[in-house]
Structures are given as structure tokens and as C-alpha cells.
Design an enzyme around this catalytic site. Structure first.
Site, PDB file in Angstrom:
ATOM      1  N   ASP A   1      47.403  -4.027  25.743  1.00  0.00           N
ATOM      2  CA  ASP A   1      47.610  -4.186  27.551  1.00  0.00           C
ATOM      3  C   ASP A   1      49.048  -3.788  27.500  1.00  0.00           C
ATOM      4  O   ASP A   1      49.622  -3.835  27.386  1.00  0.00           O
ATOM      5  CB  ASP A   1      47.869  -6.005  27.587  1.00  0.00           C
ATOM      6  CG  ASP A   1      48.217  -6.170  28.571  1.00  0.00           C
ATOM      7  OD1 ASP A   1      48.250  -5.768  29.383  1.00  0.00           O
ATOM      8  OD2 ASP A   1      48.339  -8.115  29.407  1.00  0.00           O
TER       9      ASP A   1
ATOM     10  N   TRP B   1      52.565  -6.234  17.819  1.00  0.00           N
ATOM     11  CA  TRP B   1      51.401  -6.628  17.576  1.00  0.00           C
ATOM     12  C   TRP B   1      50.341  -5.615  17.279  1.00  0.00           C
ATOM     13  O   TRP B   1      49.564  -4.344  17.435  1.00  0.00           O
ATOM     14  CB  TRP B   1      50.791  -8.087  18.815  1.00  0.00           C
ATOM     15  CG  TRP B   1      49.486  -6.693  19.592  1.00  0.00           C
ATOM     16  CD1 TRP B   1      48.750  -6.868  19.682  1.00  0.00           C
ATOM     17  CD2 TRP B   1      50.447  -5.344  20.432  1.00  0.00           C
ATOM     18  NE1 TRP B   1      48.097  -6.325  20.499  1.00  0.00           N
ATOM     19  CE2 TRP B   1      49.263  -5.673  21.275  1.00  0.00           C
ATOM     20  CE3 TRP B   1      51.475  -4.990  21.246  1.00  0.00           C
ATOM     21  CZ2 TRP B   1      49.176  -4.567  23.268  1.00  0.00           C
ATOM     22  CZ3 TRP B   1      51.688  -4.917  22.572  1.00  0.00           C
ATOM     23  CH2 TRP B   1      50.261  -3.889  23.024  1.00  0.00           C
TER      24      TRP B   1
ATOM     25  N   ASP C   1      55.075  -0.049  21.131  1.00  0.00           N
ATOM     26  CA  ASP C   1      55.499   0.314  22.484  1.00  0.00           C
ATOM     27  C   ASP C   1      56.171   1.547  21.937  1.00  0.00           C
ATOM     28  O   ASP C   1      57.033   1.791  21.232  1.00  0.00           O
ATOM     29  CB  ASP C   1      56.559  -1.255  22.857  1.00  0.00           C
ATOM     30  CG  ASP C   1      54.955  -2.129  23.937  1.00  0.00           C
ATOM     31  OD1 ASP C   1      53.615  -1.799  23.463  1.00  0.00           O
ATOM     32  OD2 ASP C   1      55.299  -3.151  23.794  1.00  0.00           O
TER      33      ASP C   1
ATOM     34  N   ASN D   1      49.720  -9.413  22.963  1.00  0.00           N
ATOM     35  CA  ASN D   1      50.093  -8.373  23.431  1.00  0.00           C
ATOM     36  C   ASN D   1      51.531  -9.241  24.840  1.00  0.00           C
ATOM     37  O   ASN D   1      50.988  -8.274  26.080  1.00  0.00           O
ATOM     38  CB  ASN D   1      49.249  -7.711  24.133  1.00  0.00           C
ATOM     39  CG  ASN D   1      48.618  -8.049  24.830  1.00  0.00           C
ATOM     40  OD1 ASN D   1      48.225  -9.105  25.126  1.00  0.00           O
ATOM     41  ND2 ASN D   1      46.702  -7.708  24.373  1.00  0.00           N
ATOM     42  N   ASP D   2      51.479 -10.157  25.064  1.00  0.00           N
ATOM     43  CA  ASP D   2      51.947 -11.155  26.586  1.00  0.00           C
ATOM     44  C   ASP D   2      53.121 -10.601  26.332  1.00  0.00           C
ATOM     45  O   ASP D   2      54.220 -11.193  27.415  1.00  0.00           O
ATOM     46  CB  ASP D   2      51.533 -11.921  26.828  1.00  0.00           C
ATOM     47  CG  ASP D   2      50.003 -12.366  26.685  1.00  0.00           C
ATOM     48  OD1 ASP D   2      49.971 -10.898  27.629  1.00  0.00           O
ATOM     49  OD2 ASP D   2      49.331 -13.303  27.373  1.00  0.00           O
TER      50      ASP D   2
END
Lengths: 173, 398, 173, 398
Positions: A73, A98, A117, A145-146
Site C-alpha cells: 500500500d 511489514w 519503505d 501497511n497502514d
């Protein structure tokens, strides 16, 4: 100014509102899920062309449908000056992240994918991709992924996400 | 500030013009007198109490996260000029919480000394409701305040609104307790394996754990831990995970699950009490695969009902994508009382307070927000052109 | 402007790209110039209704066509929680700025308008308006709207622009 | 960073899986061997020298100014993934200038301690071309660096590329001289009534004045003023103003005027020498009201030609609005040599270096950029989806 008047009369107002925000629709609105209807392109990976004796994968790493992105995401680093597993120039890769488990259609194996990331520059903005398979709320940190995974980096600014093969998942068959 | 020479000349000419204007207009009998000179430097203020029709739009600016903002909007108005009441910035996908009793809005923010690089510093910024100016800030040490998709579960008012709990995630999880009178941190409570802050008893909070439990913490008067207890595990975060986002009414909450159930939780005591789950989807519609989904997926009204953003054909990966309808529930009857089909698609929802609740929905296709009547379900209007980029979370004003 | 007409005829695909970027078209693309084709709405100004014995002006202060905005380039504070001559809550009005000379159609006079910016919050983003009449490059500071006039304020962040009557210009007739 | 307990468990399982993977695949003869484990933490770099097909897109982010950025783009490529080479942030409508000799890109930026509020600090940030990382910064005191619509006239390399001049505007105007070897300010030169920095002699610069002159300054070896001289007034900023944006080739420049003339200026000596203006619009087309307009309205190529963004039906107020065509001129012949009709509309233009110049144009309707051939005028392609908001200025890479 007349074009505006006509434009509104036409009833095309709603249509016109959609625009490049379409990208947001895909990503934030969550309609975009990898589908088999999109043909997989050959990946630029030397080993892929070398037959069954070499590790294989296929697909376009700048497409949201690419097999590694099943739980992603965010913005694809492939579209930001990086690649599926490297960060764009001048960013820093987050050491914690994650993970997802994605099926590589080229060899039929499930792989553990680490979505590190890239941090330190603001949102790349290109190739927003939200697939969320196996995604869990932040109370399951390994599978979420939030949250902003720019943790343990010098900057908390999120730029884009990679998808790095860190292992083969336990085989089902 | 000093103007360069030329500017001074021009300004002098203007003032001269003003001085002679009275005479000029006296010579032109048919004309009205000229407009008066207007004062410079006036700044508007907002009412002490925000009306029921007001909402807070949290535009986290997904493409420009360090420049996120909250837009204060009056949905009763018909033009952008009347709708927008003001804005304030919230940097790097923070979270906000309003205390109408204190007339303050709290926001977690993160800054870097060079915009997106350099030293990182986290703050709780305290905004005055009336002036939309910062009236205080609390430095949050450790670079660990929860930073993720905005929601209502990262900040909590407790101890009768005197304290504020801030959820941390580094990814180690804890909560920082702030005294809102002194605007100082009074304690930090580790919540190992459990995240977020839900209301618990008078002076406590619960967190939600990876192993499917709540960890409930009650605090002493000085903010230190009085008791920490875990409930039994009531769900599996692998098999039937719940959303971290509940509807909350007083000391009761309802947590929807990704597979379309909802768990009632009683937070009135020192330990969360989880009730029996019931199905959000009426039996006759289950074949359609309806389930909750989105970012701000749930909210409640003052009539005792809660609203859930629902989508059909749910599958793994669709849980954050929003929905095509909002379903309204009476939790006492454990049944759906209203079905609101959206104009297009919804990503987040919020409900206004009062006897005539309105539902506001973020449309992720246009990034406009749409207003619906909470009782009839009627579509009322679309608010757009508010300067928003991605209004990811909405809040009914308190 | 003809290209726009043709463009609309082309079909809705292109139309769909326009979106809320319409605002940008108006402002940054500079197509929007106040025209008489848009009816002027009564302004919410007590004195305006009181006849020839009182000062008069008319028009909608949240419209780019409003008479005071002849030299403006920016977001209208009227749309941001302020008004034509006041700043939105929590911002600070710049003490220095550029000026324009605009004709008030309600009394036939030219007024000197001071476009003081409101500062300290990021771009309002609503009601972008670019009219630029009499605008000069920054080497003419008194007449330029191309620079950020959040000077002499505690913050340099530009939020929106006001249009304040500071005097009657020298009468032509 | 430490994972919470659960995460550690999951990761251990993954590593275990890897260890046994070799054995598993050995049992499945028809399958290729598994993909290898990939290293974590790799960051890309760029070539020392940017190819001719590369451009810098300065996205000043008009709606999120503190989050502006520059996107480094290869226009020879056909997909977004291949086009975007990298980005770097530029906060609060700064200006940029590239020195390929030094392999550096300079950017003026402004930060506040709390994003859009708090203490303001201005910097010149020095970016390494190869790593797109900051390799140095120079604090710019006085909160006065020029902050306006981005352009090429606020920064200037002088003294054979050893010094950098930064234009200031508070609104008092001056220039700050920085030694790029020591990365320190060596002097500040007041330019009362005159703004911007244009190349002049070897160690000097000119500024453009409100009264229609140039103020030319030459500097001593220590950066202090050697001589300051003003040209005669050659235009009226009220009646026939020129744009502050020239085409510059070596020590010659061409300044278009708002009414469609162009003034050649010889900057080779200690005092600017203004030549005779000629008309950009051929006589037969003057009735159509063509004039320059836009933000980045002009650029030059390595073939000795310059490009101007033109619009018809020019009137007071249209000078910043962009244009529908780009006209290419041979300044020696004082004549137009090519007319490039744009696909839609243009707001800013830039031209690539080399023998086969390409023209890049910002389309303000879509905020995409369009590429044209600089010799044939043919439309080549549109680049979009680059994550851009408002690419207000474009630069051919050096």
C-alpha cells in the site's frame, strides 16, 4: 468563460471531476486489485530468460499487478527512481517493515516479501498501489501497511515502498 | 518593513488621492459618496461552540504529508465561501481530537528541521477552537507517536477530560499520558503487544493486542499504573481479525470485524468486557459478500445508532478500500435500521451530533465530501473545491 | 480559448482529466479574467442597499470577477474563512503588499486596492483567482503579485489574499 | 529498533522457511530453483553527468508550498518508471540552479520550526547531482531571499562558476554572494530599487530597476563592490514594461517585453549595454495581438536560438497566463525561424542542451509536461503521472 457555462449545462460536471484523481481512486479507494486480465510483461531480470535452471520471475515491477506487491500500500519505488528492491537516490531504506506472502507465478512458490519503505523525501506521488492482501490493522505490526514504516530512519518522511524477496514461505503442497 | 523608494512614492499618491476624494465626489452630485477606507490587519474568529452542522475534515495530504491540514466546514451552507470556516495545519499524518469543554483541538504532529529531513521532533499541538491558533504544545520525546492512516483511536480524553492519552508505536507500543491543565506529560505506560487507546473506566484506557485480547490499564491519580489486566482472547488476528476502529457511545463500543461481524465491548469497568458478536449483514444478503471497509469506516450518532461503511464482494485486500453504502444499526436491537446507498463510493464517514444527525462521506474518486441525512438516508449535497487533497478522516464537530 | 471548445467536443475522455484541476486552469493558466457575462450578485454589505446617499459596491466577494480583484493573483480569503478585507482565523495579515487600481462599477470610481496576504497557514487552496491587471514583474515591487508578500509576518507561509479599499484613485474625468 | 515479540516470531518463521527452501525445491524436479534472498538497504545513484534528454521539473506545489520538489526526468524514456530518475524537496517556492562542473544543484529554501509557523530559517541547500543528497547548506540570514514565482533570475553563477549570487527581496533588494568552495557568504551587495541577478563581466552581476535601467555591479576578489553603474533608462515599467526573464547565451541576453518587443543586452562589460529593441511578432500577424506570457516564458538552445511562449489576443492581465504557441527566434537575423503550436496550452517552457534540442512545456490544464522537437516543432510525447502537482518551472539538465 462561456465554456464553463456550457460545460456545467452539459451535465459533464461529474465526469470532469474525476480526472487524475483517478490515481487516488485506484490507490486510496481500493478498487485496484491485481487482476489476471492484465497481461504480464517480461521483467528485465537477466536470470528470468535463462530457463528452468535459473530462478525465475516475470511481470512488470512498475505495475501494481506485479506479483511481489500482493500486500503493498503505497508508491512503487520502481516508479520513483528506485526499483522493486532498491530505494531512489538520496533516500534511506527503513530497517523495519511489514511483510507479505506472495505467490510467484513463474515458479509456483510463495515468497516472504519485505515491504521496506524509502524515507527522507516527501511522497513520490507516482504509481500509487494498494493491494492489501493479508493486511491487518496496526495491532498486528508485522502484517500492517497502514502505518508509516519510516521508523529507525533519520527522517520520518515517507517516499515509496519496495518489495524485497527475503525468503521462500513454507510450501503448501 | 521599508518599501523601496518607488513604492513610497506610489503610496503617497494613493493617500493624496484619498484626501481629495471627498472634494471630487462633492462635485459629482449624482454619485453616491465613495467607499470608506477600510482597516488593515483584521483577523476573523470562530464561535466558542461549534454548531451541529460543522465538521472537521482532516486532509492528511497523502501526496504532501508534511503539509496536511484540517478544514473546519459548515455543511449547512451552500457555497464554498460560506462553508469554509477556517483551517489549521497538521504535519505528517497526525491525529486530532476535539474537546469542546476546553474549547481546544489536539493534534499530534511531526516536524523535521529541514522539512522532510534533518532532526525530527514530535509535538502535541493545542489549537484554540475560537481563534484556530496554537495556544500550547507538548513535546513528545522518543520519536514514537503513532503515525499511520488517521483515525480516532490514537488519541483519547480520559479522567473526565483532564488527561489526554497519545498512542505510541515505534513499533514498540505504549501510551503517553498528558495533563491538559499543565500541558505536561505525567506518565508513559507500556502496552507490550497492544496498540491504541480506548476509553476504560474513569481513569484508564485499553489497548488492542495482536493475540486477540484487550489490555486494560487503570491509572493512579499521578498517572502511574494502578492495574493492567488482559481479557481472554476473543478473536484471531490471522483468521477473523477485527478493525481497530469502533463506534463508541459513552463506555460502550462496537468493533466491526473484517468478515462482517461486530463485537460489543463494555469499557465501564477496569477490565474490558467483550460481549457476543453479531452479524452486521442480514442473513438474506450474506451471499452478496458485504463487509466493512475503508479508512474512517464507522461513527455513531446521538440517537444511539452507529454507521458502518460497507462494500459487497468483499475479499482479502478489500478491507481498506471503502464502500458503496453506509448501513445504520441499532445496537440494542442488533439490527440494521437504514441502508444509505452512496452517490458513488465512500472512503471515510463521520456523523454530526444532535437530534438530526447528518452523515458526511469522503468520495475517493473526486476527493469531495458528500452529505446525507442520517435518518432518511437522503443525499443532500456535495461539498468540493475546499482546497482539499485527500480528506482521509472526517469528524463531526463537538 | 477556441482550443477549449474543440477540446470539449473531443469527448469525455479528455474532459475527465480536468477535474478539480479546473482551479489551476483558472488561476495558473490565466484564462480566467473577470467578464461582464457573469451577473453580479448583491453583496452582503449593509450600505449597498441604502441608495445614492450611501457608499455603494456590488458583486460577490467570493467570485474572481468581483471588482476589487482586478490585480489579484492568489486564493481569495473570502473562500478561506475570511472576507474580502479580513483574514481567516489564526492567520496574520501582511503589513506590506502590492496595490492595484480597480473600477467600482457601482459608483464609477477607481479605487486603490491593497492586496494584503494572510500568512502563517499553508495554501488555502480554495478560489484561486488570477487577474493580473496592471501587474508588473518583481522589479516593480508596488505593482507585483508574483512574489510571496508574507513579508514582515512571523511566518512566510502564504495562505490567501485580501483586497482592501485604501483610497480613491485620482479621478480620470 | 526492536520488533514486538510477535514480529520476532514471524520473522523467525520466515528465516526458517528460507533455510529449508533448497531442500523443498530439490524435491520438485520440474521447478526452477527459488529466487535468491535479496539484500536490504540498497539506494540508487545517478550518473555523474546528466544526459541531454534529462530535465529538471520544479514542482513548486502551489497548493502545498512547503512540500515543493524537483523531479529529475529522462524525457527519452516512454514509461513513468523509466522517466523518473529521482526527486529532491525544495521548501516554500525556492529557486534552483545547476552547476554541472561542480556536479551540484543549488536550491534556496525556507523552513519554519513548526512547518508553516514558528521560527523562519532560509538556506541555500547544495544537492549532489549523483546521489540527490544534500552535501552542504549555507544559512541565509535576514529572512530576505527572493521568494516568488520560480525563475532563472534569482540565482547566478559568477566568477567562473566559483561564486553564487542569491537575489534578495524583503522588499528591499540586494544580492548575497556565496563562495561555493568554502560554502560561505562572502558579501552582500545592496541594489536599491533594482532586483534579480544577471551575468555581468567575469565577476559581476546586473539587477533590473523599477525605473527602466540596469544597475551593474562588478566585484573585487573578496566579493566587495568594485563599481556600481546604472544604464540609461530604456523602458518604462508603467508603459512598456519588460519581463524580468531573458534568454541568456554567454554574455548576451534578450529580454522580451510585455508588448511583444525584445531588447538585446550585452553583459560582457562592467556595464550592461542595451541594444535596440525589435518586434517578436512579424508585421503581418500584429493584428492578432500576439505577446509573450506565462511563468517560464523563455529559454535558449545550443544552436544559438531562443524560444518564447506566445499567446494571441494579449491584453492587460494576460502576461502571466501562458500561451498556445512557442515561437523560435534567430537573434542574429532578428527573426522568427519556427512556430510550434502546442497541443493545448503552455505555462512554462525549457529547452534541452545539445545539437538536437527538445522543448519541454508545462500544460497548466493537466499539469503534465509535453515534449516537442526543437527543430521540426513536432509534438513528441506527453509525460504525466510523475507525482507532480504544479511543475511551474522547467530546466534542461546541464
Amino acid at each position: 468563460m462561456k465554456f464553463l457555462d456550457r460545460w456545467i449545462e452539459q451535465g459533464s460536471r461529474d465526469l470532469a471531476q474525476r480526472s487524475s484523481r483517478r490515481g487516488l481512486l485506484k490507490g486510496l479507494g481500493g478498487f485496484l486489485v491485481g487482476t489476471a486480465s492484465i497481461p504480464l510483461l517480461p521483467v528485465a531480470r537477466a536470470s528470468a530468460a535463462q530457463g528452468a535452471g535459473q530462478p525465475q520471475e516475470e511481470g512488470d515491477p512498475s505495475s501494481c499487478d506485479y506479483w511481489r506487491y500482493c500486500a503493498i500500500d503505497g508508491f512503487l519505488c520502481s516508479c520513483c527512481g528506485g526499483s522493486a528492491n532498491t530505494c531512489p537516490p538520496g533516500t534511506e531504506m527503513s530497517p523495519v517493515t511489514w511483510i507479505g506472502t506472495c505467490l510467484n507465478p513463474a515458479d509456483g512458490r510463495n515468497y516472504v516479501i519485505s515491504y521496506n519503505d524509502c524515507c527522507g523525501k516527501s511522497s513520490c506521488g507516482a504509481c500509487l498501489c494498494q493491494r492489501d492482501e493479508g493486511d491487518r490493522p496496526p495491532y498486528r505490526p508485522d502484517k500492517t501497511n497502514d502505518i508509516n514504516w519510516c521508523l529507525g530512519t533519520t527522517s520520518a518522511a515517507y517516499h515509496c515502498s519496495t518489495a524485497i524477496v527475503v525468503g521462500v514461505a513454507l510450501e503448501e503442497s | 518593513m521599508t518599501y523601496p523608494a518607488l513604492t513610497r512614492r506610489i503610496c503617497a499618491a494613493a493617500v493624496l488621492a484619498v484626501a481629495t476624494a471627498g472634494a471630487a465626489s462633492a462635485q459629482t452630485e449624482s454619485r453616491p459618496p465613495p467607499l470608506p477606507i477600510e482597516p488593515i490587519g483584521i483577523v476573523e474568529t470562530l464561535p466558542q461552540q461549534y454548531p451541529e452542522s460543522w465538521f472537521l475534515l482532516h486532509d492528511a495530504a497523502f501526496f504532501h504529508m508534511s503539509d496536511g491540514k484540517v478544514i473546519v466546514v459548515d455543511t449547512a451552507q451552500d457555497t464554498v465561501a460560506e462553508q469554509i470556516q477556517g483551517t489549521f495545519n497538521v504535519s505528517l499524518i497526525g491525529n486530532i481530537l476535539q474537546s469542546s469543554e476546553r474549547g481546544e483541538i489536539y493534534a499530534t504532529e511531526t516536524f523535521h528541521s529541514r522539512g522532510t529531513r534533518g532532526e525530527r521532533r514530535d509535538y502535541l499541538t493545542i489549537w484554540d477552537q475560537k481563534t484556530l491558533s496554537p495556544v500550547g504544545e507538548v513535546f513528545l520525546p522518543g520519536k514514537k507517536r503513532f503515525m499511520g492512516m488517521p483515525g480516532r483511536e490514537a488519541l483519547l480524553l480520559l479522567n473526565k477530560g483532564k488527561w489526554l492519552a497519545v498512542a505510541n508505536f515505534s513499533p514498540a507500543s505504549s501510551a503517553t499520558i498528558i495533563d491538559l491543565d499543565t500541558r505536561e506529560i505525567i506518565s508513559e505506560v507500556a502496552t507490550p503487544g497492544c496498540t491504541f487507546v480506548y476509553p476504560t473506566a474513569t481513569r484508564g484506557f485499553s489497548a488492542l493486542c495482536a493475540d486477540g485480547r484487550f489490555l486494560s490499564t487503570t491509572l493512579k491519580a499521578d498517572g502511574s499504573i494502578d492495574k493492567q489486566v488482559r481479557t481472554a482472547s476473543f478473536f484471531s488476528s490471522d483468521d477473523n481479525p477485527i478493525f481497530e476502529r469502533p463506534a463508541v457511545m459513552g463506555d460502550r463500543a462496537w468493533f466491526p470485524s473484517i468478515d462482517g461481524m461486530v463485537w460489543p465491548v463494555d469499557f465501564s469497568g477496569a477490565q474490558a468486557k467483550v460481549g457476543e458478536a453479531w452479524n452486521l449483514v442480514p442473513e438474506t444478503e450474506r451471499a452478496e459478500g458485504w463487509a466493512p471497509g475503508g479508512i474512517g469506516i464507522i461513527d455513531e450518532d446521538d440517537l444511539g445508532r452507529f454507521y458502518v461503511l460497507m462494500h459487497p464482494d468483499a475479499k482479502d485486500g478489500s478491507q481498506n478500500g471503502g464502500g458503496s453504502e453506509v448501513w445504520v444499526y441499532d445496537p440494542k436491537k442488533k439490527s440494521r435500521v437504514l441502508r444509505i446507498p452512496l452517490q458513488e463510493w465512500g472512503l471515510s464517514i463521520a456523523v454530526s451530533r444532535g437530534k438530526q444527525p447528518k452523515l458526511l462521506v469522503t468520495n475517493p474518486v473526486t476527493m469531495a465530501v458528500e452529505l446525507y441525512d442520517g435518518q432518511s438516508g437522503d443525499y443532500l449535497k456535495t461539498l468540493t473545491g475546499l482546497g482539499q487533497e485527500t480528506p482521509l478522516m472526517l469528524y463531526g464537530a463537538k
